[in-house]
Motif scaffolding. Structure first.
Motif, PDB file in Angstrom:
ATOM      1  N   ALA A   1       0.941  -1.003  -0.071  1.00  0.00           N
ATOM      2  CA  ALA A   1       0.162   0.030  -0.057  1.00  0.00           C
ATOM      3  C   ALA A   1       0.844   1.131   0.188  1.00  0.00           C
ATOM      4  CB  ALA A   1      -0.718  -0.306   1.253  1.00  0.00           C
ATOM      5  N   GLY A   2       2.573   1.400   0.207  1.00  0.00           N
ATOM      6  CA  GLY A   2       3.500   2.205  -0.161  1.00  0.00           C
ATOM      7  C   GLY A   2       2.493   2.969   1.673  1.00  0.00           C
ATOM      8  N   ASP A   3       3.760   4.096   1.489  1.00  0.00           N
ATOM      9  CA  ASP A   3       4.126   4.620   3.009  1.00  0.00           C
ATOM     10  C   ASP A   3       3.455   5.633   3.168  1.00  0.00           C
ATOM     11  OD1 ASP A   3       5.679   5.575   1.482  1.00  0.00           O
ATOM     12  OD2 ASP A   3       7.266   4.820   2.348  1.00  0.00           O
ATOM     13  N   GLY A   4       2.876   6.415   2.420  1.00  0.00           N
ATOM     14  CA  GLY A   4       2.477   8.058   1.878  1.00  0.00           C
ATOM     15  C   GLY A   4       1.161   8.009   2.224  1.00  0.00           C
ATOM     16  N   HIS A   5       0.386   6.723   3.844  1.00  0.00           N
ATOM     17  CA  HIS A   5      -0.759   7.872   3.903  1.00  0.00           C
ATOM     18  C   HIS A   5      -0.969   8.597   4.969  1.00  0.00           C
ATOM     19  CE1 HIS A   5      -0.305   2.849   3.797  1.00  0.00           C
ATOM     20  NE2 HIS A   5      -1.744   2.842   4.216  1.00  0.00           N
ATOM     21  N   GLY A   6      -2.083   9.183   4.263  1.00  0.00           N
ATOM     22  CA  GLY A   6      -3.057  10.497   5.095  1.00  0.00           C
ATOM     23  C   GLY A   6      -3.109   9.900   6.766  1.00  0.00           C
ATOM     24  N   VAL A   7      -3.090  10.884   7.833  1.00  0.00           N
ATOM     25  CA  VAL A   7      -3.812  10.583   9.453  1.00  0.00           C
ATOM     26  C   VAL A   7      -4.857  11.404   9.471  1.00  0.00           C
ATOM     27  CG1 VAL A   7      -2.754  10.172  11.179  1.00  0.00           C
ATOM     28  CG2 VAL A   7      -1.244   9.646   9.239  1.00  0.00           C
ATOM     29  N   THR A   8      -6.105  10.900   9.944  1.00  0.00           N
ATOM     30  CA  THR A   8      -6.717  11.834  10.420  1.00  0.00           C
ATOM     31  C   THR A   8      -7.187  11.491  11.564  1.00  0.00           C
ATOM     32  OG1 THR A   8      -7.715  11.860   8.112  1.00  0.00           O
ATOM     33  CG2 THR A   8      -9.584  13.115   9.386  1.00  0.00           C
ATOM     34  N   LEU A   9      -7.403  12.457  12.296  1.00  0.00           N
ATOM     35  CA  LEU A   9      -7.916  12.397  14.139  1.00  0.00           C
ATOM     36  C   LEU A   9      -8.779  12.796  14.528  1.00  0.00           C
ATOM     37  CD1 LEU A   9      -6.739  11.638  17.035  1.00  0.00           C
ATOM     38  CD2 LEU A   9      -6.002  14.149  17.104  1.00  0.00           C
ATOM     39  N   TYR A  10     -10.453  12.149  14.544  1.00  0.00           N
ATOM     40  CA  TYR A  10     -11.517  11.931  15.363  1.00  0.00           C
ATOM     41  C   TYR A  10     -12.042  12.063  16.233  1.00  0.00           C
ATOM     42  CZ  TYR A  10     -11.848  10.876   9.956  1.00  0.00           C
ATOM     43  OH  TYR A  10     -11.949  10.527   8.946  1.00  0.00           O
ATOM     44  N   ASP A  11     -12.847  12.761  16.688  1.00  0.00           N
ATOM     45  CA  ASP A  11     -13.813  12.825  18.363  1.00  0.00           C
ATOM     46  C   ASP A  11     -14.622  12.314  18.211  1.00  0.00           C
ATOM     47  OD1 ASP A  11     -15.903  14.275  17.546  1.00  0.00           O
ATOM     48  OD2 ASP A  11     -15.338  15.847  18.591  1.00  0.00           O
ATOM     49  N   ARG A  12     -15.183  11.683  19.378  1.00  0.00           N
ATOM     50  CA  ARG A  12     -16.210  10.705  19.288  1.00  0.00           C
ATOM     51  C   ARG A  12     -17.602  10.659  18.404  1.00  0.00           C
ATOM     52  NH1 ARG A  12     -20.186  10.357  23.363  1.00  0.00           N
ATOM     53  NH2 ARG A  12     -19.772   8.746  23.100  1.00  0.00           N
ATOM     54  N   HIS A  13     -17.451  12.514  18.064  1.00  0.00           N
ATOM     55  CA  HIS A  13     -18.701  12.273  17.431  1.00  0.00           C
ATOM     56  C   HIS A  13     -18.897  11.852  15.813  1.00  0.00           C
ATOM     57  CE1 HIS A  13     -20.666  13.700  20.618  1.00  0.00           C
ATOM     58  NE2 HIS A  13     -19.858  13.933  21.451  1.00  0.00           N
ATOM     59  N   GLY A  14     -16.871  12.010  15.435  1.00  0.00           N
ATOM     60  CA  GLY A  14     -16.471  12.094  13.979  1.00  0.00           C
ATOM     61  C   GLY A  14     -16.439  13.085  13.810  1.00  0.00           C
ATOM     62  N   ARG A  15     -16.675  14.180  14.405  1.00  0.00           N
ATOM     63  CA  ARG A  15     -15.883  14.960  14.025  1.00  0.00           C
ATOM     64  C   ARG A  15     -14.201  15.128  13.950  1.00  0.00           C
ATOM     65  NH1 ARG A  15     -19.945  17.526  17.786  1.00  0.00           N
ATOM     66  NH2 ARG A  15     -18.520  17.367  19.151  1.00  0.00           N
ATOM     67  N   VAL A  16     -13.708  16.397  13.152  1.00  0.00           N
ATOM     68  CA  VAL A  16     -12.236  15.917  12.944  1.00  0.00           C
ATOM     69  C   VAL A  16     -10.924  17.076  13.748  1.00  0.00           C
ATOM     70  CG1 VAL A  16     -10.531  15.996  10.544  1.00  0.00           C
ATOM     71  CG2 VAL A  16     -12.213  14.703  10.072  1.00  0.00           C
ATOM     72  N   LEU A  17     -10.161  16.029  13.969  1.00  0.00           N
ATOM     73  CA  LEU A  17      -9.783  16.696  15.309  1.00  0.00           C
ATOM     74  C   LEU A  17      -8.472  17.424  14.285  1.00  0.00           C
ATOM     75  CD1 LEU A  17      -9.862  15.901  18.431  1.00  0.00           C
ATOM     76  CD2 LEU A  17     -11.321  17.495  17.914  1.00  0.00           C
ATOM     77  N   ALA A  18      -8.029  17.023  13.601  1.00  0.00           N
ATOM     78  CA  ALA A  18      -6.414  17.229  12.910  1.00  0.00           C
ATOM     79  C   ALA A  18      -6.195  16.237  11.813  1.00  0.00           C
ATOM     80  CB  ALA A  18      -6.064  17.078  14.142  1.00  0.00           C
ATOM     81  N   GLU A  19      -5.124  17.039  11.036  1.00  0.00           N
ATOM     82  CA  GLU A  19      -5.433  15.407   9.592  1.00  0.00           C
ATOM     83  C   GLU A  19      -4.082  15.853   8.811  1.00  0.00           C
ATOM     84  OE1 GLU A  19      -9.021  15.777   6.299  1.00  0.00           O
ATOM     85  OE2 GLU A  19      -8.661  18.054   6.705  1.00  0.00           O
ATOM     86  N   LEU A  20      -3.870  14.782   8.465  1.00  0.00           N
ATOM     87  CA  LEU A  20      -1.918  15.103   8.475  1.00  0.00           C
ATOM     88  C   LEU A  20      -1.802  14.711   6.495  1.00  0.00           C
ATOM     89  CD1 LEU A  20       0.960  16.011   8.884  1.00  0.00           C
ATOM     90  CD2 LEU A  20       0.905  13.327  10.101  1.00  0.00           C
ATOM     91  N   PRO A  21      -1.980  15.325   5.634  1.00  0.00           N
ATOM     92  CA  PRO A  21      -1.903  14.538   4.176  1.00  0.00           C
ATOM     93  C   PRO A  21      -1.180  13.479   3.872  1.00  0.00           C
ATOM     94  CG  PRO A  21      -2.228  17.092   4.700  1.00  0.00           C
ATOM     95  CD  PRO A  21      -1.413  16.680   5.808  1.00  0.00           C
ATOM     96  N   GLY A  22      -1.132  12.976   3.290  1.00  0.00           N
ATOM     97  CA  GLY A  22       0.109  11.628   2.507  1.00  0.00           C
ATOM     98  C   GLY A  22       0.200  12.248   1.704  1.00  0.00           C
ATOM     99  N   PHE A  23       1.469  11.122   0.943  1.00  0.00           N
ATOM    100  CA  PHE A  23       2.265  11.548   0.172  1.00  0.00           C
ATOM    101  C   PHE A  23       1.879  10.448  -0.510  1.00  0.00           C
ATOM    102  CE2 PHE A  23       4.590  10.893   3.659  1.00  0.00           C
ATOM    103  CZ  PHE A  23       6.217   9.942   3.361  1.00  0.00           C
ATOM    104  N   ASP A  24       2.684  11.057  -2.168  1.00  0.00           N
ATOM    105  CA  ASP A  24       2.975   9.870  -3.006  1.00  0.00           C
ATOM    106  C   ASP A  24       4.116   8.848  -2.115  1.00  0.00           C
ATOM    107  OD1 ASP A  24       0.577   9.353  -4.004  1.00  0.00           O
ATOM    108  OD2 ASP A  24       1.322  11.358  -5.586  1.00  0.00           O
ATOM    109  N   ARG A  25       4.174   8.027  -2.549  1.00  0.00           N
ATOM    110  CA  ARG A  25       5.766   7.142  -2.600  1.00  0.00           C
ATOM    111  C   ARG A  25       6.655   7.206  -3.661  1.00  0.00           C
ATOM    112  NH1 ARG A  25       6.806   1.178  -0.629  1.00  0.00           N
ATOM    113  NH2 ARG A  25       8.628   1.278   0.321  1.00  0.00           N
TER     114      ARG A  25
END
Length: 206
Positions: free
Chosen positions: A182-206
């Motif tokens: 799957a490669g190592d360019g994963h994006g990361v998203t942090l959510y709260d318990r209601h599904g709201r986005v708290l923070a995002e870290l975009p992925g990148f192409d390998r």
């Protein structure tokens, strides 16, 4: 004498009139059966009451708000967590520690000033082999973190596991494993318990 005969005749006529109803058929008066009258002092049993029909509320079985139960695991300082085959992860008040398959150790500090703890954020580190990748990171700046999701370049997602120290210090660690293909360019998203986005870290192409 005549007066006495007239009086006797009147009495006889009256008696005959009174006797007429008794000669009528009994069936003429049996049109309805009267309710029995209880004897004095007798107890009359009341008919059992019919149970009332209770209708279930119209909203029964319906969910009005979608929430995600917090999967954050609380661990003691220094407690080792098996994060992947040959990999352990543990937390101290200073930050996240994890071991590598070759016996080495890594460390990500949360007290060196490189993370802005005043706002929600998430970090990401990756390492692995030709078959699998071990992902981990730190979420910080919030006590509402409940879910971390990795997204690969093809749109596939992986839900990470979260750990934190007791007392909700406002930061913790997450970890997950994905196939190396799957490669190592994963994006990361942090959510709260209601599904709201708290923070995002975009992925990148390998």
């Amino acid at each position: 004498m005549t007066r006495m005969k007239k009086y006797a005749l009147a009495v006889s006529v009256t008696a005959a009139l009174v006797a007429v109803p008794a000669a009528l058929p009994t069936a003429a008066f049996a049109t309805a059966s009267p309710e029995p009258v209880p004897a004095p002092g007798a107890t009359v049993a009341a008919a059992p009451a019919q149970p009332a029909t209770v209708k279930a509320p119209a909203t029964a079985g319906k969910t009005t708000a979608k929430t995600h139960a917090s999967p954050v695991r609380v661990v003691a300082p220094g407690e080792r967590v098996k994060a992947a085959p040959g990999v352990e992860l543990w937390l101290t008040p200073e930050g996240k520690h994890w071991s590598t398959g070759d016996g080495g150790e890594n460390f990500r500090s949360v007290v060196d000033g490189n993370l802005d703890m005043s706002a929600p954020g998430v970090s990401h580190q990756t390492e692995g082999t030709a078959k699998r990748l071990f992902h981990s990171g730190v979420w910080y700046g919030t006590k509402a973190a409940a879910r971390v999701v990795l997204t690969d370049a093809a749109g596939g997602t992986t839900t990470a596991k979260l750990v934190e120290l007791p007392g909700k210090p406002g930061w913790g660690a997450w970890y997950a494993t994905t196939p190396a293909a799957a490669g190592d360019g994963h994006g990361v998203t942090l959510y709260d318990r209601h599904g709201r986005v708290l923070a995002e870290l975009p992925g990148f192409d390998r």
